[in-house]
Design an enzyme around this catalytic site. Structure first.
Site, PDB file in Angstrom:
ATOM      1  N   ARG A 177      13.347  38.199  40.942  1.00 49.17           N
ATOM      2  CA  ARG A 177      13.142  39.504  40.312  1.00 49.17           C
ATOM      3  C   ARG A 177      14.462  40.262  40.123  1.00 49.17           C
ATOM      4  O   ARG A 177      14.473  41.488  40.047  1.00 49.17           O
ATOM      5  CB  ARG A 177      12.180  40.338  41.158  1.00 49.17           C
ATOM      6  CG  ARG A 177      10.831  39.645  41.364  1.00 49.17           C
ATOM      7  CD  ARG A 177       9.934  40.425  42.297  1.00 49.17           C
ATOM      8  NE  ARG A 177       8.684  39.708  42.553  1.00 49.17           N
ATOM      9  CZ  ARG A 177       7.704  40.148  43.344  1.00 49.17           C
ATOM     10  NH1 ARG A 177       7.840  41.322  43.963  1.00 49.17           N
ATOM     11  NH2 ARG A 177       6.610  39.425  43.526  1.00 49.17           N
ATOM     12  N   CYS A 196      19.728  45.890  21.561  1.00 52.65           N
ATOM     13  CA  CYS A 196      19.846  44.525  21.034  1.00 52.65           C
ATOM     14  C   CYS A 196      19.906  43.539  22.199  1.00 52.65           C
ATOM     15  O   CYS A 196      19.168  42.559  22.227  1.00 52.65           O
ATOM     16  CB  CYS A 196      21.092  44.399  20.164  1.00 52.65           C
ATOM     17  SG  CYS A 196      21.022  45.381  18.659  1.00 52.65           S
ATOM     18  N   ASN A 227      29.341  41.058  23.290  1.00 53.99           N
ATOM     19  CA  ASN A 227      28.270  40.839  24.261  1.00 53.99           C
ATOM     20  C   ASN A 227      28.639  39.774  25.287  1.00 53.99           C
ATOM     21  O   ASN A 227      28.394  39.937  26.488  1.00 53.99           O
ATOM     22  CB  ASN A 227      26.979  40.437  23.552  1.00 53.99           C
ATOM     23  CG  ASN A 227      26.526  41.418  22.499  1.00 53.99           C
ATOM     24  OD1 ASN A 227      26.097  41.025  21.417  1.00 53.99           O
ATOM     25  ND2 ASN A 227      26.630  42.715  22.771  1.00 53.99           N
TER      26      ASN A 227
END
Length: 314
Positions: A177, A196, A227
């Protein structure tokens, strides 16, 4: 980086011509993944220069939970200007020249481009010098930093996803998680641009920290190089804080696209040969990931080919 050049080549050869929100048009593919071993060097483009300081200041902006372009402009970072400017020129407070579809018009009309650039410079100056104006028109809505650091719950409380993630890596590294999401459907309508790069997950194994990003929309030529570098940097910063080595950065993309007005630039980049990757250098001074300043982060041995300019689609 060969992985990135392979992506460009794949989309050129196999992509589908599609319309898009900006009116520019794209060559697109759906579902593509790249893997980068962070032990082999810092993954930043060497076949064109990527302004690393802009990558750093944008990531620190996210980490601070900031959503106003004023901080970015104070660090000579202009990558979010168009989205804030678009909000301003659509408001009743804007009294200048008609800026409808300013991105496309500036690309096609040299005379309009001069008018647009003059209006943008006035806008940037007001953001920097007028705090009230910046508070109103420098804001981009509850985008990345807000969701990472102050996700609002139905009970009116907030969740610091990033701080919780770091604590969980320290206390329960085997958890599945270890996730941060920027995609908050309730806030999407009020964002200048919906996320995005929308969700990322960490993974700990053999003393190494790896990160996988899911990016719903990937502007291959302009956005993806930022990115890759940004999330590789984030992985390094968190690994340093939690006492782990870096592992992999895995970049998973949904709609991966080349804008039609970037094709010649892509072909130019594909004609170049990748160079050796640089090394990331981090200052020992910051105690936590949230204490870093731009001056604390640099690259050693970054010797890329020249930048290749391309228009941004808003």
């Amino acid at each position: 980086m060969k992985q990135y050049l392979d992506l460009e080549k794949y989309v050129l050869e196999n992509g589908t011509q599609k319309g898009d929100r900006t009116g520019t048009g794209t060559i697109s593919t759906f579902g593509y993944q790249m893997r980068f071993d962070l032990q082999e060097g810092f993954p930043i483009m060497t076949t064109k220069r990527v302004p690393f300081k802009l990558v750093v200041s944008e990531l620190l902006w996210f980490l601070h939970g900031d959503t106003n372009i004023r901080y970015l402009l104070q660090h000579n970072n202009n990558i979010w200007n168009e989205w804030a400017f678009e909000r301003f020129v659509k408001s009743d407070d804007y009294k200048g020249e008609d800026m409808t579809d300013f991105g496309l018009r500036a690309e096609r009309d040299p005379a309009f481009k001069e008018v647009y650039q003059a209006e943008m410079e006035k806008f940037k100056t007001r953001i920097l010098e007028d705090e009230a104006f910046a508070n109103k028109y420098g804001e981009l809505g509850n985008i990345y930093g807000k969701q990472w650091r102050e996700w609002k719950t139905s009970q009116g409380e907030t969740i610091d996803q990033l701080a919780d993630l770091i604590e969980m890596i320290k206390t329960n590294p085997n958890s599945r998680r270890l996730i941060v999401s920027a995609w908050n459907p309730e806030d999407i309508p009020n964002m200048a641009l919906p996320p995005c790069h929308s969700l990322f997950q960490f993974y700990v194994a053999d003393g190494k920290l790896s990160c996988q990003l899911y990016q719903r929309s990937a502007d291959i030529f302009l956005g993806v190089p930022f990115n890759i570098a940004s999330y590789a940097l984030l992985t390094h910063l968190i690994a340093r804080e939690v006492g782990l080595e870096v592992g992999e950065f895995i970049h998973t993309m949904g709609d991966a696209h080349l804008y039609n007005n970037h094709i010649e630039q892509v072909k130019e980049q594909l004609s170049r040969t990748p160079h050796k990757l640089p090394k990331l250098v981090l200052s020992d001074k910051p105690a936590t990931i949230f204490d870093f300043d731009v001056a604390d982060i640099s690259l050693d041995g970054y010797n890329p080919d020249p930048a290749i300019k391309a228009p941004i689609s808003v």
